[in-house]
Design a protein around this motif. Structure first.
Motif, mmCIF file in Angstrom:
data_model
loop_
_atom_site.group_PDB
_atom_site.id
_atom_site.type_symbol
_atom_site.label_atom_id
_atom_site.label_comp_id
_atom_site.label_asym_id
_atom_site.label_seq_id
_atom_site.Cartn_x
_atom_site.Cartn_y
_atom_site.Cartn_z
ATOM 1 N N GLY A 24 0.849 -1.217 -0.119
ATOM 2 C CA GLY A 24 0.081 0.045 0.126
ATOM 3 C C GLY A 24 0.897 1.240 0.029
ATOM 4 O O GLY A 24 2.190 1.266 0.590
ATOM 5 N N ALA A 25 0.491 2.479 -0.470
ATOM 6 C CA ALA A 25 1.264 3.609 -0.799
ATOM 7 C C ALA A 25 0.129 4.822 -0.594
ATOM 8 O O ALA A 25 0.657 5.939 -0.920
ATOM 9 C CB ALA A 25 1.827 3.805 -1.986
ATOM 10 N N GLU A 26 -0.889 4.725 0.309
ATOM 11 C CA GLU A 26 -1.747 5.843 0.471
ATOM 12 C C GLU A 26 -1.045 6.969 1.136
ATOM 13 O O GLU A 26 -1.027 8.202 1.021
ATOM 14 C CB GLU A 26 -2.975 5.415 1.234
ATOM 15 N N ASP A 27 -0.028 6.490 2.146
ATOM 16 C CA ASP A 27 0.619 7.659 3.085
ATOM 17 C C ASP A 27 1.649 8.155 1.980
ATOM 18 O O ASP A 27 1.994 9.513 2.101
ATOM 19 C CB ASP A 27 1.216 6.907 4.126
ATOM 20 N N VAL A 28 2.170 7.642 1.078
ATOM 21 C CA VAL A 28 3.332 8.010 0.275
ATOM 22 C C VAL A 28 2.748 8.994 -0.744
ATOM 23 O O VAL A 28 3.168 10.225 -1.039
ATOM 24 C CB VAL A 28 4.009 7.135 -0.498
ATOM 25 N N LEU A 29 1.806 8.460 -1.432
ATOM 26 C CA LEU A 29 0.860 9.589 -2.394
ATOM 27 C C LEU A 29 -0.139 10.660 -1.766
ATOM 28 O O LEU A 29 -0.378 11.309 -2.582
ATOM 29 C CB LEU A 29 0.149 8.764 -3.402
ATOM 30 N N ASN A 30 -0.627 10.339 -0.743
ATOM 31 C CA ASN A 30 -1.644 10.814 0.068
ATOM 32 C C ASN A 30 -2.839 10.863 -0.977
ATOM 33 O O ASN A 30 -3.772 11.965 -1.087
ATOM 34 C CB ASN A 30 -1.123 12.447 0.350
ATOM 35 N N ARG A 31 -2.980 9.617 -1.282
ATOM 36 C CA ARG A 31 -4.385 9.182 -1.910
ATOM 37 C C ARG A 31 -4.806 7.926 -1.612
ATOM 38 O O ARG A 31 -4.135 6.930 -1.408
ATOM 39 C CB ARG A 31 -4.053 9.299 -3.591
ATOM 40 N N GLU B 253 -6.445 -4.633 -2.415
ATOM 41 C CA GLU B 253 -5.966 -5.841 -1.741
ATOM 42 C C GLU B 253 -5.677 -7.196 -2.843
ATOM 43 O O GLU B 253 -4.615 -7.836 -2.735
ATOM 44 C CB GLU B 253 -6.909 -6.145 -0.575
ATOM 45 N N GLU B 254 -6.705 -7.122 -3.626
ATOM 46 C CA GLU B 254 -6.504 -8.506 -4.570
ATOM 47 C C GLU B 254 -5.430 -8.254 -5.479
ATOM 48 O O GLU B 254 -4.562 -9.122 -5.774
ATOM 49 C CB GLU B 254 -7.794 -8.636 -5.239
ATOM 50 N N TRP B 255 -5.191 -6.998 -5.782
ATOM 51 C CA TRP B 255 -3.804 -6.889 -7.077
ATOM 52 C C TRP B 255 -2.500 -6.944 -6.056
ATOM 53 O O TRP B 255 -1.731 -7.590 -6.438
ATOM 54 C CB TRP B 255 -3.864 -5.279 -7.308
ATOM 55 N N ILE B 256 -2.593 -6.466 -4.806
ATOM 56 C CA ILE B 256 -1.369 -6.413 -4.176
ATOM 57 C C ILE B 256 -1.213 -8.065 -3.761
ATOM 58 O O ILE B 256 -0.029 -8.682 -3.816
ATOM 59 C CB ILE B 256 -1.590 -5.655 -2.841
ATOM 60 N N MET C 221 7.027 2.134 -8.908
ATOM 61 C CA MET C 221 5.761 2.600 -9.690
ATOM 62 C C MET C 221 4.597 2.672 -8.689
ATOM 63 O O MET C 221 4.494 1.852 -7.932
ATOM 64 C CB MET C 221 5.800 1.494 -10.874
ATOM 65 N N TYR C 222 3.744 3.689 -9.058
ATOM 66 C CA TYR C 222 2.623 3.693 -8.313
ATOM 67 C C TYR C 222 1.160 3.387 -9.153
ATOM 68 O O TYR C 222 1.162 3.820 -10.392
ATOM 69 C CB TYR C 222 2.507 5.215 -7.764
ATOM 70 N N PHE C 223 0.337 3.003 -8.470
ATOM 71 C CA PHE C 223 -1.075 2.646 -9.010
ATOM 72 C C PHE C 223 -2.064 2.923 -7.976
ATOM 73 O O PHE C 223 -1.968 3.123 -7.042
ATOM 74 C CB PHE C 223 -1.163 1.154 -9.378
ATOM 75 N N ILE C 224 -3.343 2.988 -8.578
ATOM 76 C CA ILE C 224 -4.552 3.437 -7.748
ATOM 77 C C ILE C 224 -5.641 2.364 -8.071
ATOM 78 O O ILE C 224 -5.923 2.551 -9.380
ATOM 79 C CB ILE C 224 -5.000 5.023 -8.070
ATOM 80 N N ALA C 225 -6.376 1.623 -7.462
ATOM 81 C CA ALA C 225 -7.298 0.840 -7.636
ATOM 82 C C ALA C 225 -8.710 1.454 -7.598
ATOM 83 O O ALA C 225 -8.606 2.637 -7.148
ATOM 84 C CB ALA C 225 -7.427 -0.174 -6.828
ATOM 85 N N PHE D 130 -1.240 1.802 -4.403
ATOM 86 C CA PHE D 130 -0.226 0.946 -3.937
ATOM 87 C C PHE D 130 1.006 1.131 -4.845
ATOM 88 O O PHE D 130 0.932 1.876 -5.766
ATOM 89 C CB PHE D 130 -0.785 -0.409 -4.221
ATOM 90 N N GLU D 131 2.263 0.474 -4.366
ATOM 91 C CA GLU D 131 3.344 0.631 -5.046
ATOM 92 C C GLU D 131 3.971 -0.750 -5.524
ATOM 93 O O GLU D 131 3.745 -1.498 -4.764
ATOM 94 C CB GLU D 131 4.270 1.721 -4.420
ATOM 95 N N ILE D 132 4.770 -0.691 -6.651
ATOM 96 C CA ILE D 132 5.714 -1.689 -6.714
ATOM 97 C C ILE D 132 6.987 -1.359 -7.066
ATOM 98 O O ILE D 132 7.162 -0.421 -7.592
ATOM 99 C CB ILE D 132 5.007 -2.244 -8.073
ATOM 100 N N SER D 133 7.826 -1.811 -6.337
ATOM 101 C CA SER D 133 9.121 -1.357 -6.365
ATOM 102 C C SER D 133 10.225 -2.635 -6.891
ATOM 103 O O SER D 133 10.104 -3.593 -6.659
ATOM 104 C CB SER D 133 9.958 -1.335 -4.674
ATOM 105 N N THR D 134 11.079 -2.075 -7.687
ATOM 106 C CA THR D 134 12.254 -2.883 -8.138
ATOM 107 C C THR D 134 13.560 -2.129 -7.607
ATOM 108 O O THR D 134 13.392 -0.990 -7.057
ATOM 109 C CB THR D 134 12.360 -2.890 -9.694
#
Length: 156
Positions: A85-92, A116-119, A105-109, A96-100
């Motif tokens: 999850g990345a709500e706190d990072v993006l304030n949205r 939760e299903e994507w994560i 990279m940031y995404f919004i469901a 959620f985020e995927i890190s390499t």
């Protein structure tokens, strides 16, 4: 690579599966659905159709994915370190985020359930595909260890 360069200069085509490592992304995905993705260079948000299959996360402009569809991008999940999850990072909400190693990279469901299903789906794929890479590198020390007996009368 030479073949794709040849095609780009002189024409000709290959199937999408050949271009994307043999993954038939147009049928029976592990997970598929709409997400809003932040652009890599221009940080605008765009709604894209995502398909997770065989350790790759593809995205497309629309949800009508066929054999002839060209992905807008692909993330090999084996190269991913985390998905969270990345709500706190993006304030949205629903972010959620995927890190390499190279980027995050940031995404919004659309809903909390979808987030939760994507994560969970991406997380399972990361574990499954990074494990298969690790298994190929494992050395079985038991089978390579010499089991030499000392000569009679010698003490170790």
């Amino acid at each position: 690579m030479a073949a794709s360069l040849w095609r780009s200069v002189f024409g000709g085509s290959t199937s999408a599966a050949e271009e994307e490592g043999g993954v038939a992304f147009w049928s029976n995905p592990e997970r598929a659905g709409w997400l809003t993705k932040q652009g890599e260079y221009i940080k605008t948000w765009r709604r894209r159709w995502f398909v997770l299959k065989q350790g790759k996360l593809f995205w497309f402009k629309d949800s009508h994915v066929t054999r002839a569809s060209a992905p807008r991008g692909v993330i090999p999940v084996a190269s991913c370190l985390t998905v969270k999850g990345a709500e706190d990072v993006l304030n949205r909400p629903l972010a959620f985020e995927i890190s390499t190693r190279a980027e995050t990279m940031y995404f919004i469901a659309d809903t909390e359930k979808e987030k939760e299903e994507w994560i969970n789906s991406i997380g399972r794929s990361i574990v499954q595909h990074s494990r298969s890479l690790a298994d190929a590198e494992v050395v079985d020390y038991e089978s390579t260890k010499r089991t030499a007996k000392p000569p009679d009368g010698d003490q170790i």
